[in-house]
Design a protein around this motif. Sequence first.
Motif, mmCIF file in Angstrom:
data_model
loop_
_atom_site.group_PDB
_atom_site.id
_atom_site.type_symbol
_atom_site.label_atom_id
_atom_site.label_comp_id
_atom_site.label_asym_id
_atom_site.label_seq_id
_atom_site.Cartn_x
_atom_site.Cartn_y
_atom_site.Cartn_z
ATOM 1 N N ALA A 247 0.836 -1.206 0.000
ATOM 2 C CA ALA A 247 0.000 0.000 0.000
ATOM 3 C C ALA A 247 0.869 1.253 0.000
ATOM 4 O O ALA A 247 1.966 1.269 0.554
ATOM 5 N N ASN A 248 0.344 2.312 -0.616
ATOM 6 C CA ASN A 248 1.065 3.578 -0.726
ATOM 7 C C ASN A 248 0.877 4.398 0.549
ATOM 8 O O ASN A 248 -0.220 4.850 0.843
ATOM 9 N N MET A 249 1.946 4.603 1.305
ATOM 10 C CA MET A 249 1.826 5.343 2.563
ATOM 11 C C MET A 249 2.014 6.845 2.371
ATOM 12 O O MET A 249 1.887 7.618 3.316
ATOM 13 N N THR A 250 2.324 7.280 1.140
ATOM 14 C CA THR A 250 2.514 8.712 0.885
ATOM 15 C C THR A 250 1.317 9.334 0.174
ATOM 16 O O THR A 250 1.338 10.521 -0.147
ATOM 17 N N ALA A 251 0.272 8.548 -0.073
ATOM 18 C CA ALA A 251 -0.908 9.060 -0.780
ATOM 19 C C ALA A 251 -1.535 10.216 -0.011
ATOM 20 O O ALA A 251 -1.590 10.203 1.224
ATOM 21 N N LYS A 252 -2.021 11.216 -0.758
ATOM 22 C CA LYS A 252 -2.656 12.378 -0.138
ATOM 23 C C LYS A 252 -4.139 12.418 -0.494
ATOM 24 O O LYS A 252 -4.529 12.082 -1.610
ATOM 25 N N ASP A 253 -4.957 12.839 0.472
ATOM 26 C CA ASP A 253 -6.384 12.984 0.207
ATOM 27 C C ASP A 253 -6.660 14.354 -0.407
ATOM 28 O O ASP A 253 -5.731 15.071 -0.801
ATOM 29 N N LYS A 254 -7.916 14.755 -0.487
ATOM 30 C CA LYS A 254 -8.264 16.016 -1.148
ATOM 31 C C LYS A 254 -7.726 17.236 -0.418
ATOM 32 O O LYS A 254 -7.626 18.316 -0.996
ATOM 33 N N LEU A 255 -7.409 17.074 0.859
ATOM 34 C CA LEU A 255 -6.822 18.169 1.634
ATOM 35 C C LEU A 255 -5.299 18.061 1.668
ATOM 36 O O LEU A 255 -4.643 18.768 2.434
ATOM 37 N N ASP A 256 -4.768 17.171 0.823
ATOM 38 C CA ASP A 256 -3.325 16.912 0.759
ATOM 39 C C ASP A 256 -2.776 16.355 2.070
ATOM 40 O O ASP A 256 -1.590 16.521 2.380
ATOM 41 N N SER A 257 -3.630 15.699 2.831
ATOM 42 C CA SER A 257 -3.192 15.079 4.085
ATOM 43 C C SER A 257 -2.697 13.664 3.814
ATOM 44 O O SER A 257 -3.355 12.887 3.116
#
Length: 236
Positions: free
Chosen positions: A135-145
């Motif tokens: 799994a990608n642990m650096t993925a960002k959500d819509k708030l770039d979190s």
Amino acid sequence: DKSGRLLLETPADLQNLLLLRKTKKQQKASVTRPAAASPAPYYVDEEDFFKACDQAQELVIEKYLSTGGDINACDTFERTGLHRACSQGHIDVISKLLESGANINSRDKLWSTCVHSACRGGHLSVLKKLLNNGANMTAKDKLDSTPLHVSVRTGNHDCAEHLIQCGADLNTQDREGDTPLHDAVRLNRFKIIQLLLLHGADTHITNQVTHSCPLDRVLQWQNEAKTLLMEQHHRK
């Protein structure tokens, strides 16, 4: 008598004996027995599947998959069954879904991944399972979190520590320019502040809204974090 047996000398003695036997039968009948697992329904639709992922109903999940159900189907919030199982911490269900081909990096409406869900729920064993499966642990959500931001905000120290040990970026910034350290200071997560500083988090990064660094924020409160951050700030 002395042997412990009831003497049946009168009709009342017989009545007492019958009453005693009846009481013992009632006590045996009242013993709670574990409920048998409910059999899987004849037909399982997507709503049943999502509910089963929430409640760890493995027989229902197996029935859904065996009849050709889409393992990556989404609910109205665009969460998959894997998202929902990760939110609840159902490690056995997660293993089953991954073995059956679930998309480990799927995103919901807010672009949150399963790793975000695991960190939000504080499920360390789930987080480890996901990362061990790529799994990608650096993925960002819509708030770039990132998942590290989420772990800090929800106060899940163990998840934050594991992400850091796996190489998560300590100084990544969200849409407002906040790093995980900004969030830790704002929410007074003292143990997590210690953790981030121990691993070299930058105390000088400013965000884009208040143009403040973590040290500027901590000066607003009189607490243990103030001394800790100032000492770290002056070392650099």
